[in-house]
Design an enzyme around this catalytic site. Structure first.
Site, PDB file in Angstrom:
ATOM      1  N   SER A  20      45.906  24.725  19.360  1.00 25.08           N
ATOM      2  CA  SER A  20      46.347  24.507  17.995  1.00 25.08           C
ATOM      3  C   SER A  20      45.205  24.800  17.016  1.00 25.08           C
ATOM      4  O   SER A  20      44.678  25.894  17.010  1.00 25.08           O
ATOM      5  CB  SER A  20      46.889  23.080  17.841  1.00 25.08           C
ATOM      6  OG  SER A  20      47.644  22.935  16.669  1.00 25.08           O
TER       7      SER A  20
ATOM      8  N   ASP B 183      53.439  24.736  19.692  1.00 24.36           N
ATOM      9  CA  ASP B 183      52.078  24.203  19.777  1.00 24.36           C
ATOM     10  C   ASP B 183      51.716  23.797  21.212  1.00 24.36           C
ATOM     11  O   ASP B 183      52.442  23.063  21.871  1.00 24.36           O
ATOM     12  CB  ASP B 183      51.978  22.981  18.857  1.00 24.36           C
ATOM     13  CG  ASP B 183      50.557  22.555  18.595  1.00 24.36           C
ATOM     14  OD1 ASP B 183      49.834  22.275  19.569  1.00 24.36           O
ATOM     15  OD2 ASP B 183      50.163  22.486  17.419  1.00 24.36           O
TER      16      ASP B 183
END
Length: 331
Positions: free
Chosen positions: A40, A154
């Site tokens: 991320s 993510d």
């Protein structure tokens, strides 16, 4: 003592800007980062660094304010996500040119997750910003990425702290920075700050109304800035006042407090995701303990408005890395 570092950066929203200061502190002390893995925001900062664009990215990031940040959000009316993400990525690409991962001088890995199979998807080659865009696709916030036959989100939901993916070289030091820590002091600070902001709302509204009503002829941008200044001042005053009072929250009490009225749908969702990151990152570090482990509380910077605090957060990261290296070097 080896000075080569295999660096691992966790997910964690705006707290990930701490990695900028941490990287600079490593380099200042003569350490050489020989490989990077990230998830991320960790994939973003790590990728920009590995591509050689951290300095230019940093200058842009530190110049952001609330207005500039809002302009980066291409909000969507989709029922499954809020932001498309193309505008943000286009801006970053204008600062750090696209490059293939396999062509970068520093070996780099980013991790994403398959939304339907739950599999970890690891990027070790291909366009850098395809990997970053997939890795930062926070569920419900960013539009998922269609990649080959997969739908990616993510990587934090499968491997928040990818210590197992970074390329290792003989004798290097494994350095991990996790910005999803939870302890009793961070919980208490978070709850007190939430109370401060909530109690500030009425004062901000009253003062802002007076200013706006007397500010005829001002542009919308000027009004937004004025209200923002009022809010920052009042909240700062309340925080300073609260710091002088005795803190009564006891360890563990936070777990029994009810959800307050100002907990929105998205703030609850964000906190649930952050807790998931905390649990996975903690397990990752237990399975493969880093030689140097740096941690930041997940409540340190957790709101959307914190994305414009890049320089402040980076300085915090620098200090945390310095403390961790001091412990490592004196051991």
């Amino acid at each position: 003592m080896s000075k080569n570092v295999a660096l691992v950066l966790s997910s964690g929203g705006p707290r990930g800007f701490a990695y900028i200061g941490a990287i600079e502190e490593l380099e200042r002390r003569g350490y050489k980062i020989t490989s990077v893995s990230g998830c991320s925001v960790g994939s973003l900062i790590g990728g920009v660094y590995a591509a050689g664009g951290l300095e230019d990215f940093k200058k842009w990031l530190y110049s952001l304010d609330n207005i500039k940040m809002l302009r980066l959000l291409d909000v969507s009316i989709s029922r499954s996500y809020l932001v498309r993400g193309e505008r943000l990525m286009a801006k970053i690409k204008s600062i750090v040119p696209e490059v293939n991962i396999e062509d970068m001088a520093i070996p780099y890995v980013a991790v994403a997750a398959d939304l339907y199979t739950g599999e970890q998807v690891v990027f070790r080659e291909g366009p850098l910003f395809d990997a970053i865009r997939a890795s930062i696709s926070i569920p419900s916030m960013f539009r998922p990425v269609k990649w080959r036959h997969r739908t990616l989100v993510d990587g934090g939901i499968v491997n928040t702290f990818p210590l197992d993916l970074v390329k290792r070289t003989p004798g290097d030091i494994l350095v991990g920075f996790d910005v999803n820590d939870i302890d009793s002091s961070s919980i208490n600070t978070f709850l007190e700050d939430r109370k401060t902001i909530s109690e500030s709302g009425k004062d901000i509204t009253e003062e802002a109304s007076e200013v706006l009503s007397s500010g005829k002829g001002l542009s919308l941008l000027d009004k937004v800035r004025m209200v923002g200044d009022i809010g920052e001042r009042i909240i700062k005053e309340r925080r300073e006042k609260g710091a002088e009072e005795k803190r009564l929250l006891l360890h563990g009490r936070a777990a029994h407090l009810p959800i307050s009225a100002d907990d929105s749908y998205f703030s609850i969702l964000d906190r649930c995701f952050s807790i998931t990151n905390h649990v996975i990152a903690k397990l990752d570090a237990q399975v493969l303990p880093p030689d140097v482990l740096v941690k930041m509380p997940l409540d340190a910077y957790s709101s959307l408005t914190d994305y414009v605090k890049g320089e402040e957060i980076a300085e915090k990261g620098r200090a945390l890395m310095a403390e961790a290296l001091d412990r490592y070097e004196s051991a």
